[in-house]
Scaffold this motif. Structure first.
Motif, PDB file in Angstrom:
ATOM      1  N   MET A   1       1.711  12.786  -6.930  1.00 33.82           N
ATOM      2  CA  MET A   1       3.045  12.435  -7.415  1.00 33.82           C
ATOM      3  C   MET A   1       3.402  13.305  -8.614  1.00 33.82           C
ATOM      4  O   MET A   1       2.568  13.577  -9.473  1.00 33.82           O
ATOM      5  CB  MET A   1       3.082  10.948  -7.808  1.00 33.82           C
ATOM      6  CG  MET A   1       4.452  10.453  -8.232  1.00 33.82           C
ATOM      7  SD  MET A   1       4.478   8.673  -8.589  1.00 33.82           S
ATOM      8  CE  MET A   1       4.238   8.004  -6.935  1.00 33.82           C
ATOM      9  N   ALA A   6       7.325   9.871 -10.895  1.00 31.14           N
ATOM     10  CA  ALA A   6       6.783   8.728 -11.639  1.00 31.14           C
ATOM     11  C   ALA A   6       7.830   8.150 -12.586  1.00 31.14           C
ATOM     12  O   ALA A   6       7.989   6.918 -12.688  1.00 31.14           O
ATOM     13  CB  ALA A   6       5.544   9.157 -12.419  1.00 31.14           C
ATOM     14  N   LEU A  18       0.240   3.944 -14.493  1.00 31.78           N
ATOM     15  CA  LEU A  18       0.455   5.385 -14.534  1.00 31.78           C
ATOM     16  C   LEU A  18      -0.892   6.039 -14.808  1.00 31.78           C
ATOM     17  O   LEU A  18      -1.464   5.871 -15.882  1.00 31.78           O
ATOM     18  CB  LEU A  18       1.459   5.745 -15.635  1.00 31.78           C
ATOM     19  CG  LEU A  18       1.772   7.225 -15.838  1.00 31.78           C
ATOM     20  CD1 LEU A  18       2.453   7.815 -14.612  1.00 31.78           C
ATOM     21  CD2 LEU A  18       2.637   7.428 -17.081  1.00 31.78           C
ATOM     22  N   CYS A 168       1.267   4.862  -9.764  1.00 31.24           N
ATOM     23  CA  CYS A 168       1.799   6.231  -9.827  1.00 31.24           C
ATOM     24  C   CYS A 168       0.674   7.141 -10.310  1.00 31.24           C
ATOM     25  O   CYS A 168       0.238   7.039 -11.462  1.00 31.24           O
ATOM     26  CB  CYS A 168       2.982   6.320 -10.782  1.00 31.24           C
ATOM     27  SG  CYS A 168       4.447   5.410 -10.231  1.00 31.24           S
ATOM     28  N   SER A 411      -0.850   5.507  -4.432  1.00 36.27           N
ATOM     29  CA  SER A 411       0.224   6.313  -5.000  1.00 36.27           C
ATOM     30  C   SER A 411       1.037   7.000  -3.902  1.00 36.27           C
ATOM     31  O   SER A 411       2.269   7.108  -3.989  1.00 36.27           O
ATOM     32  CB  SER A 411      -0.359   7.353  -5.966  1.00 36.27           C
ATOM     33  OG  SER A 411       0.660   8.127  -6.553  1.00 36.27           O
ATOM     34  N   THR A 414       3.247   4.437  -2.520  1.00 35.66           N
ATOM     35  CA  THR A 414       4.350   4.214  -3.460  1.00 35.66           C
ATOM     36  C   THR A 414       5.428   5.271  -3.299  1.00 35.66           C
ATOM     37  O   THR A 414       6.629   4.971  -3.278  1.00 35.66           O
ATOM     38  CB  THR A 414       3.820   4.243  -4.917  1.00 35.66           C
ATOM     39  OG1 THR A 414       2.867   3.194  -5.085  1.00 35.66           O
ATOM     40  CG2 THR A 414       4.947   4.077  -5.913  1.00 35.66           C
ATOM     41  N   ARG A 415       4.999   6.502  -3.194  1.00 38.58           N
ATOM     42  CA  ARG A 415       5.929   7.634  -3.071  1.00 38.58           C
ATOM     43  C   ARG A 415       6.830   7.472  -1.841  1.00 38.58           C
ATOM     44  O   ARG A 415       8.024   7.768  -1.879  1.00 38.58           O
ATOM     45  CB  ARG A 415       5.124   8.925  -2.998  1.00 38.58           C
ATOM     46  CG  ARG A 415       5.897  10.199  -3.251  1.00 38.58           C
ATOM     47  CD  ARG A 415       4.918  11.330  -3.539  1.00 38.58           C
ATOM     48  NE  ARG A 415       5.604  12.605  -3.663  1.00 38.58           N
ATOM     49  CZ  ARG A 415       5.700  13.490  -2.684  1.00 38.58           C
ATOM     50  NH1 ARG A 415       5.142  13.240  -1.508  1.00 38.58           N
ATOM     51  NH2 ARG A 415       6.340  14.630  -2.862  1.00 38.58           N
TER      52      ARG A 415
END
Length: 512
Positions: A1, A6, A18, A168, A411, A414-415
């Motif tokens: 990412m 983020a 993060l 992220c 992650s 999430t993206r």
């Protein structure tokens, strides 16, 4: 990412972990998010797991902010004893930041969740607070002391298991971007899979010869070793010693907490030729936390040191302030030159820094992740001299390695899930670029006010030395005006009047 992706997810209001390798810009993204959130009117509580990490963000520890202190459990009387001031701070916050989260125990994250949930109410985790955890689990882990409650990473907490956080994972490397081979070595340490050639390349740096023309800091694992090296080198310089005392304001207990957390020494001794490190990011961007240099000279009258940085720029270092914030309240302020002697520092204190060059001794490494933290401070192999390794130096936590695989996968998910959010954020950013930026009305920090004041009065808020008092009395007796005294002494006229009243009494008559 990417960092932009983020930031888009952070600004969507999600609670986020993060994370990413050292040098991927976690702190940069965090600072961007904090700045933009505050500019939009949100109240951001900035905390970290250690006082040192908190001072980098002008925040406080999560232990202090939440009120848990050194507790391992929340007892029955905890909420009855909680002050209204504490509950007001928790209720007032919109966003809670917790930096260097690798060092936070799982049970303490659950304690923070219980406290915020109980104080704020509602059904949502943390009582509806947006919570941002930031850190890298390959770095220093939670410390388990023999007689205290034992714990592990925050991913073992019930709060984490309940799905409170989106992940992220930053992947673009900035610190080691010019040395892909060194970046691969660091990634090999993270994965626990250093190849023979990578290990040999690292070990060959033990044969490197330190160039006399390259400024390097030695990183060691033990405090007493660091202090001894710095004292010895300073003593070897046969130059005049300049001493700078820290100035403080606030209640004693808060000042002591801030001083323990701050890299700035209570008394700083400098000489021409001293190797120094900047320990703060300058507001004018002339230096950053970790910049190295040599003291070339001292400015006349103010005695501020003139430092030649490794990029060959010469700058005059002026005092800066560190603040202990409790929500939006300033509890304590310390003011000192943002420098420390840099022939040696501890690995622990180097966390979060980027060093121009380093000479690292890991022969006494005593915890997993310590070697990775130290080695990842430099930009490339050519900037490294390796004095020693022991069996612990290149170890990383097996749990961290397992987590790394899971966090990378989460992650990526999430993206994909937030693709529309990210796309919309990019469109808004393009529109924002074409609009004139509105000035953000924010109160100036004490550091900014002090810096502005010292442009006209270089000695503002500095302790009065005995020699200055003698000079002041002598000049005043010679019928010199307050205005002239102010200019000559580099102090505000009000300060001059107050000092003269101390010497001559309240009835003293001033010459205009």
């Amino acid at each position: 990412m990417t960092q932009a992706e983020a930031l888009a997810i952070l600004e969507s209001g999600q609670s986020v972990l993060l994370t990413g390798a050292a040098g991927t810009g976690k702190t940069y993204v965090l600072n961007q998010f904090i700045r933009r959130a505050r500019a939009s009117g949100k109240n951001v509580a900035v905390t970290a797991t250690t006082g040192l990490a908190a001072t980098h963000l002008n925040g406080t520890t999560i232990h202090a902010w939440s009120g848990i202190g050194v507790r391992d459990l929340i007892d029955e009387g905890f909420f009855h004893k909680m002050s209204k001031q504490r509950t007001d701070l928790i209720n007032k916050a919109d966003i809670l930041i917790i930096d260097e989260v690798s060092m936070l125990h799982d049970f303490r994250l659950d304690m923070v969740e219980e406290i915020t949930h109980s104080v704020r109410g509602g059904e949502r985790p943390f009582g509806g607070l947006q919570v941002i955890l930031c850190g890298d689990f390959f770095q220093l882990p939670p410390i388990n002391r023999r007689d205290n409650r034992q714990g592990s990473f925050v991913t073992g907490s019930q709060t984490w298991k309940n799905g409170a956080f989106t992940v992220c994972y930053l992947e673009e490397q900035f610190r080691q971007s010019e040395d892909n081979a060194y970046g691969a070595i660091l990634n090999g340490i993270r994965a626990g899979q250093l190849t023979r050639s990578q290990l040999e390349a690292l070990q060959q740096r033990s044969e490197g010869v330190a160039s006399p023309f390259t400024t390097r800091t030695r990183l060691l694992t033990i405090n007493v070793d660091v202090d001894a090296i710095n004292a010895e080198h300073l003593e070897d310089l046969k130059e005049k010693n300049y001493e700078y005392k820290m100035e403080t304001s606030g209640r004693k207990q808060y000042i002591e907490t801030l001083m323990r957390s701050c890299l700035a020494p209570e008394t700083l001794n400098l000489k021409r030729g001293a190797l120094v490190m900047c320990i703060k990011n300058s507001q004018d961007r002339k230096y950053v936390n970790g910049s190295l240099g040599i003291v070339e000279d001292f400015e006349p009258y103010t005695n501020y040191p003139v430092v030649k940085l490794t990029n060959n720029k010469e700058i005059t270092i002026k005092p800066e302030s560190w603040e202990l914030m409790d929500g939006d309240k300033r509890r304590a302020t310390v003011t000192q030159l943002p420098l420390r002697l840099a022939w040696a520092i501890t690995v622990h204190k180097s966390q979060g820094m980027t060093l121009d060059a380093a000479q690292i001794d890991l022969s006494k490494a005593f915890v997993e992740g310590m070697g990775y933290v130290a080695l990842s401070r430099v930009r490339g192999l050519k900037y490294l001299i390796l004095d020693g390794l022991n069996g612990m130096a290149l170890r990383t936590s097996p749990l961290a390695r397992q987590l790394d695989i899971e966090l990378r996968a989460r992650s990526q998910t999430t993206r994909q899930e937030y693709k529309d959010v990210i796309d919309d954020w990019h469109k808004r950013e393009e529109l924002r670029k074409n609009e004139p930026e509105k000035p953000v009305k924010t109160g100036k920090s004490w550091a900014e006010k002090l810096e502005k004041m010292r442009e006209e009065y270089p000695n503002a808020y500095r302790p009065w030395a005995e020699a200055e008092d003698v000079k002041l009395v002598k000049l005043f007796a010679g019928d010199v005006s307050v205005k002239s005294l102010s200019k000559m002494m580099g102090r505000h006229p009000g300060s001059i009047r107050a000092r003269l009243k101390k010497h001559f009494g309240e009835d003293v008559v001033f010459k205009k």
